[in-house]
Design an enzyme around this catalytic site. Structure first.
Site, PDB file in Angstrom:
ATOM      1  N   ASP A 182      -8.496   1.693   1.363  1.00 52.78           N
ATOM      2  CA  ASP A 182      -8.131   2.709   2.358  1.00 52.78           C
ATOM      3  C   ASP A 182      -8.971   3.976   2.359  1.00 52.78           C
ATOM      4  O   ASP A 182      -8.871   4.751   3.299  1.00 52.78           O
ATOM      5  CB  ASP A 182      -6.655   3.080   2.183  1.00 52.78           C
ATOM      6  CG  ASP A 182      -6.040   3.625   3.474  1.00 52.78           C
ATOM      7  OD1 ASP A 182      -6.516   3.267   4.556  1.00 52.78           O
ATOM      8  OD2 ASP A 182      -5.070   4.405   3.387  1.00 52.78           O
ATOM      9  N   HIS A 222      -6.673   9.522  -1.554  1.00 61.19           N
ATOM     10  CA  HIS A 222      -7.465   9.522  -0.322  1.00 61.19           C
ATOM     11  C   HIS A 222      -6.756  10.165   0.868  1.00 61.19           C
ATOM     12  O   HIS A 222      -7.346  10.267   1.951  1.00 61.19           O
ATOM     13  CB  HIS A 222      -7.904   8.095   0.025  1.00 61.19           C
ATOM     14  CG  HIS A 222      -6.779   7.128   0.185  1.00 61.19           C
ATOM     15  ND1 HIS A 222      -6.270   6.422  -0.887  1.00 61.19           N
ATOM     16  CD2 HIS A 222      -6.073   6.733   1.254  1.00 61.19           C
ATOM     17  CE1 HIS A 222      -5.300   5.635  -0.473  1.00 61.19           C
ATOM     18  NE2 HIS A 222      -5.152   5.809   0.826  1.00 61.19           N
ATOM     19  N   ASP A 240       0.918   5.115  -0.437  1.00 58.99           N
ATOM     20  CA  ASP A 240       0.177   6.370  -0.492  1.00 58.99           C
ATOM     21  C   ASP A 240       0.917   7.400  -1.332  1.00 58.99           C
ATOM     22  O   ASP A 240       2.106   7.661  -1.117  1.00 58.99           O
ATOM     23  CB  ASP A 240      -0.035   6.929   0.917  1.00 58.99           C
ATOM     24  CG  ASP A 240      -1.067   6.141   1.701  1.00 58.99           C
ATOM     25  OD1 ASP A 240      -2.200   6.001   1.196  1.00 58.99           O
ATOM     26  OD2 ASP A 240      -0.755   5.666   2.807  1.00 58.99           O
ATOM     27  N   HIS A 293       0.865  -1.183   0.000  1.00 61.74           N
ATOM     28  CA  HIS A 293       0.000   0.000   0.000  1.00 61.74           C
ATOM     29  C   HIS A 293       0.901   1.233   0.000  1.00 61.74           C
ATOM     30  O   HIS A 293       1.590   1.519   0.978  1.00 61.74           O
ATOM     31  CB  HIS A 293      -0.908  -0.005   1.230  1.00 61.74           C
ATOM     32  CG  HIS A 293      -1.894   1.122   1.242  1.00 61.74           C
ATOM     33  ND1 HIS A 293      -2.977   1.165   0.393  1.00 61.74           N
ATOM     34  CD2 HIS A 293      -1.957   2.258   1.976  1.00 61.74           C
ATOM     35  CE1 HIS A 293      -3.676   2.263   0.614  1.00 61.74           C
ATOM     36  NE2 HIS A 293      -3.057   2.951   1.571  1.00 61.74           N
TER      37      HIS A 293
END
Length: 1037
Positions: free
Chosen positions: A160, A429, A47, A45
């Site tokens: 997420d 996000h 970001d 993951h």
């Protein structure tokens, strides 16, 4: 790469099973029998922002993820990996990957061991993003993947985002996805779904599209997208053998913090029991025997070698003991897991068009604060998108009209792509949500501003050529929370105003000028209605309001000439017989809030053709609004209040970037209220100033409301502009640990029910819900563009140009969270600088509408008109007539322009420049033949998207299907020779798109394709309620 060479040393003890593993490896087990089959999906993951900038992340770990994963997948034929966020992959592909690694990626994709999931530029937020921005970022990623690899993502991985919108499943279905995956939903709802084995369902996100665009949805269980965070036999994290990424530089010795214990003879049994126990726990929450076991978490697999060298023997051991454990494990991609679930052929429950908002992770952790965090970034993201929207259509028009024009089209495309990238990036996000660190916020803002200036240069070049202005420079009123003062040496100024919408509009633009007396003329030399008045912000500037009338996709030039004030002075000191109306300022005494509770009403009416606003002179507040068409009067009072937040975790729950946890009821901020009214023939403006200090000087206010209503002269279509009440708020700087709201209290009987939008696409009915804990915060919802309350057919509509939080905490009441400034002493927040100490002043803009459903039926069109307001350009007063059709007189028609009915919106008109062949077979063959050679962008393929704005049955007229002849619609741009209908992001021919069918109790015999929506041979299409149709249009050369 650093961190690869040390893997054998660290995990050397795990290599004892390598020979045994070669014999026992059952990673490809079919899972037949009564046992549980676990699909181990390796992922990272990553970001795009959040705590660290993109550049910092690429250096610290992200580039290493792809380098080491590709290396390990090539070495181990059983290994698999999914790639989610495209921005990091694209940066690695363009700047890091060698030719050999690129060749290996192509091969891994062909073998199905590397898989792109979602495929968008980022994993976008679902609460505060707007539909067109979501589609943009998804199309950016899909276009790159398809033209580079010929691959078309078919599954989502939305693990997420903070809550799940009902728009997202529709977007992914339209993009051709077979299944959707979510995670963050309300903790108590997830618990209920787990207990009842309802984490998987078929989601019909749109009530109008319903079964046509339904999609199977998998909800992650309570462990979400990570492996278990702790091990019973170790004080380190589990299954993260490469440890935790280190910033700013990877450690030179390859030793990372919190590296999991290696898999050895001594630990393998304990590891196996832990993993099997977790798999079985998860299996109990799902209906099939297939378990998705996501192996990874944030910033993982930066050393894939050490990861796989430990997991390989562990999985071999479990499979060797599968009779004992009742579990088999295998490396898998997400598509393999979804295929297994699909093949089970179970009958699934249906979720209609309910969303999963708001989201709470614990009783006192309602993730509703981010709806309003970093208001300026939210505003900039939306204005940048609207600026891009305008430039895309202008560039398309230019190339179609001027195919031999002098502008370098590749140069222009690259500049436009810069803003596409920036707008796509900020949909992440942890970006537009306002949940990033200050340095990452600065990165997003910098990328947006650079992108807007790049697009500005393209638009300037187009205007210079088409207006024949030579090398004269153009200046733009760029999206921001402030305006510049415009003046020229010869006291004249030309503005060019471009309408990017698919409708003809009549509206008012506002610019600041340095002179007090002006005349305004259109490009035919006619006087244009305008009004000038003293600016609030400066004693040396003036606000000039100009009434503009623009065809769809056209621009007009207006000349502003300064006049010397030599006219006859009236007794009040104002000039008479000038072309621009002069606004007259009326001052009112400041009123003390504490002394207004029991005073009578001295009401002052202000009106236009649509509304009567009654102001209470005893309070300097709004008292009521009357809709003149129905004579319905609604009492409305507006106040600013603040919620006080706790900043000490030792004293209870806190508010932060994400979470809203009010420490009691909201408190009034004002001790006194000042008011000015500016009256004029075109604009009436009410200026209200809210003072927290009774003795404050006039400009020492933290809050203000500027309300404007417009009076449209005869001969203009004033229906839309008349029916809006424009309000601009000033909020800030706030005191520390304050969360600012505007509360509107009305006499409507609403039972605390409010309607809010999902991403500007569809409206959701929000019933007030009581909770054991944190009821106030858990009744907040995102306002992206539209909200309303209603009683017996009378609506109060709120339209916004950026996202906010909104709630109805009492009958007939609406409150909007506008700004937040917070600090707390939570170690995690302090460590990552996520305390939201936002000292800015924000100036959000709203349009209000009041009346019956029929009177306010234009709310969606008005919302688009607010979102995509005309672009104002400043330039030379010389030049030939404009390139595109414009009104030459009040009686001119739109016969020579694109013109859509009010229930259809021109969502996209652009030249994407994609290099791929529309024929999939030919495109794949081209890729095989010329992997190393990149073809030129296609400047002849126009991307067109049209969206129906209304739900089925919502309006007796506007909800009807619309028949459109695309050839006639686009004839002003050229002669249409062919049209292809495509999937939402363009990578599928709609005729070849066959999405999976999922069995439901309500299943009807239908094929999930779009065949029934295809056009006739004469280019005619019928667009049904809420449909969003995508086309490639080719014009005659």
């Amino acid at each position: 790469m650093k961190g690869v060479g040390w893997a054998v040393t660290i995990c050397g003890a795990g290599l004892w099973l390598s020979a045994l593993g070669a014999k026992l490896r059952l990673a490809g087990s079919s899972g037949e029998g009564d046992g549980i089959q676990a699909f181990v999906v390796a992922h990272s993951h990553m970001d795009v922002g959040w705590v660290y900038t993109v550049q910092e992340s690429m250096h610290a770990y992200a580039a290493n993820v792809y380098t080491t994963v590709v290396e390990e997948l090539v070495k181990g034929k059983q290994h698999k990996f999914i790639v989610v966020e495209q921005e990091f992959f694209r940066l690695w592909w363009d700047n890091v990957a060698t030719d050999a690694q690129k060749e290996q990626v192509h091969q891994l994709l062909k073998e199905g061991r590397l898989e792109f999931i979602i495929g968008g530029q980022v994993m976008h937020d679902e609460a505060v993003t707007e539909l067109s921005s979501q589609i943009l970022q998804l199309s950016e990623g899909h276009g790159f993947l398809y033209e580079t690899f010929g691959t078309r993502p078919q599954f989502s991985w939305h693990v997420d985002p903070f809550g799940a919108s009902a728009t997202t499943p529709t977007v992914f279905a339209l993009a051709g996805f077979n299944a959707h995956l979510i995670s963050r939903i309300d903790y108590d709802e997830k618990d209920m779904m787990q207990k009842n084995k309802k984490l998987q369902f078929v989601w019909r996100g749109s009530s109008s599209l319903a079964q046509q665009q339904e999609i199977f949805t998998h909800t992650m269980d309570q462990y979400s997208y990570c492996v278990p965070s702790s091990l019973p036999f170790s004080n380190r994290s589990g299954f993260f053998w490469n440890g935790v990424a280190v910033f700013p530089d990877p450690p030179k010795d390859g030793i990372y913090p919190n590296m999991s214990l290696p898999v050895t003879k001594e630990t393998i049994r304990a590891y196996a029991e832990t993993m099997v126990s977790n798999i079985k726990e998860r299996a109990a929450w799902f209906r099939s025997s297939h378990v998705l076991w996501p192996w990874g978490c944030d910033k993982q697999f930066f050393n894939a070698s050490v990861q796989f060298e430990n997991m390989d023997p562990l999985m071999d051991y479990i499979n060797q003991h599968r009779d004992e454990f009742g579990v088999t494990v295998q490396y898998a991609t997400l598509s393999e897991y979804m295929q297994a679930v699909h093949n089970a052929n179970l009958t699934w429950g249906i979720r209609e068009n309910q969303d999963f908002l708001p989201y709470s992770s614990e009783p006192f952790q309602a993730w509703t604060g981010f709806y309003a965090s970093r208001n300026i970034l939210k505003g900039m993201a939306r204005r940048a998108n609207s600026f891009l929207y305008a430039c895309e259509s202008l560039f398309t028009l230019y190339l179609l009209r001027y195919p031999s024009g002098s502008i370098d089209r590749l140069w222009a495309l690259q500049h436009i792509q810069q803003l596409r990238w920036a707008v796509s990036e900020v949909q992440h996000h942890d970006a537009v949500t306002g949940t990033e660190s200050p340095k990452v916020r600065d990165m997003y803002m910098n990328h947006l501003l650079r992108g807007m200036w790049a697009v500005k240069s393209v638009m300037s070049a187009i205007f210079q050529e088409t207006l024949n202005t030579g090398k004269d420079n153009f200046d733009f009123l760029l999206p921001s929370d402030s305006q510049d003062t415009r003046s020229t040496e010869d006291n004249s100024l030309q503005i060019t105003v471009y309408n990017p919408l698919g409708w003809n509009i009549t509206t008012v633009i506002n610019i600041s000028v340095a002179y007090s007396v002006v005349s305004v003329y259109d490009d035919a030399g006619n006087t244009v209605p305008s009004q000038i008045q003293k600016s609030v912000d400066s004693n040396s500037t003036f606000d000039l309001y100009v009434l503009v009338r623009l065809n769809a996709l056209s621009y007009r030039r207006y000349l502003i000439k300064s006049k010397q004030p030599t006219c006859t002075k009236e007794p009040n000191g104002h000039c008479s017989k000038i072309n621009s109306y002069r606004g007259r300022v009326i001052m009112f005494d400041r009123k003390l809030v504490s002394k207004t509770k029991n005073r009578g009403h001295r009401l002052l009416p202000l009106m236009n053709d649509c509304y009567v606003l009654m102001l209470n002179e005893d309070t300097n507040l709004l008292h009521s609004i009357t809709d003149r068409s129905s004579q319905k009067t609604v009492e409305i009072k507006q106040d600013f209040l603040e919620y006080h937040a706790n900043g000490d975790i030792g004293r209870g729950p806190i508010s932060d970037n994400y979470i809203f946890t009010p420490n009691g009821s909201a408190m009034l901020v004002s001790k006194s209220i000042g008011m000015e009214i500016v009256t004029g023939k075109l604009v009436t403006e009410i200026r209200q100033y809210f003072y927290s200090n009774i003795s404050a000087v006039a400009n020492d206010y933290q809050y203000a409301i500027f309300t404007r209503i417009y009076n449209v002269p005869n001969g203009y279509d004033g229906s839309m502009i008349c029916n809006r009440i424009e309000q601009e708020y000033t909020v800030g700087p706030l005191d520390l640990n304050r969360e600012a709201i505007l509360r509107m209290t009305t006499n409507l009987k609403t039972d605390r029910t409010i309607y809010t939008d999902n991403n500007g696409y569809q409206m959701m009915k929000r019933l007030y819900k009581s909770h054991t804990n944190n009821t106030l915060a858990r009744n907040y919802y995102p306002l992206v563009r539209t909200a309303y309350i209603e009683e017996s057919g009378t609506r109060l509509v709120i339209l916004s140009e950026r996202a906010h939080g909104i709630s109805s905490q009492a009958d007939g009441q609406v409150e909007m969270m506008l700004h937040r400034r917070l600090w707390n002493n939570k170690e995690w927040n302090l460590g990552y600088n996520l305390t939201l100490n936002d000292t800015s002043v924000v100036r959000p803009l709203f349009w209000l509408m009041l009346g019956s459903k029929s009177t306010t039926s234009s709310l969606y069109q008005s919302g688009m008109a607010l979102e995509f307001r005309p672009v104002v350009v400043y330039g030379s007063v010389s030049g030939n007539e404009a390139l595109f059709p414009s009104h030459r007189s009040h009686g001119d028609t739109a016969a020579n322009s694109i013109f859509l009915p009010p229930n259809l919106h021109l969502l996209t008109l652009c030249l994407p420049g994609w290099r791929y062949n529309s024929n999939h077979t030919e495109h794949v063959q081209n890729l095989v033949r010329s992997k190393s050679k990149q073809s030129d962008p296609d400047f002849h393929r126009v991307l067109l998207r049209i969206m129906h704005l209304y739900e089925m049955g919502e309006d007796p007229v506007l909800s009807q299907p619309v028949v459109v002849n695309l050839k006639d619609l686009l004839k002003v741009l050229g002669t249409v020779v062919s049209v292809e209908e495509r999937s939402l992001t363009g990578i599928w021919d709609i005729n070849t798109l066959k999405r999976w069918k999922w069995r439901t109790a309500q299943q009807q015999d239908m094929n999930l394709t779009n065949d029934t929506r295809w056009q006739t041979e004469d280019f005619t299409v019928t667009i049904q309620p809420k449909e969003l149709r995508t086309f490639f249009v080719h014009f005659q050369q």
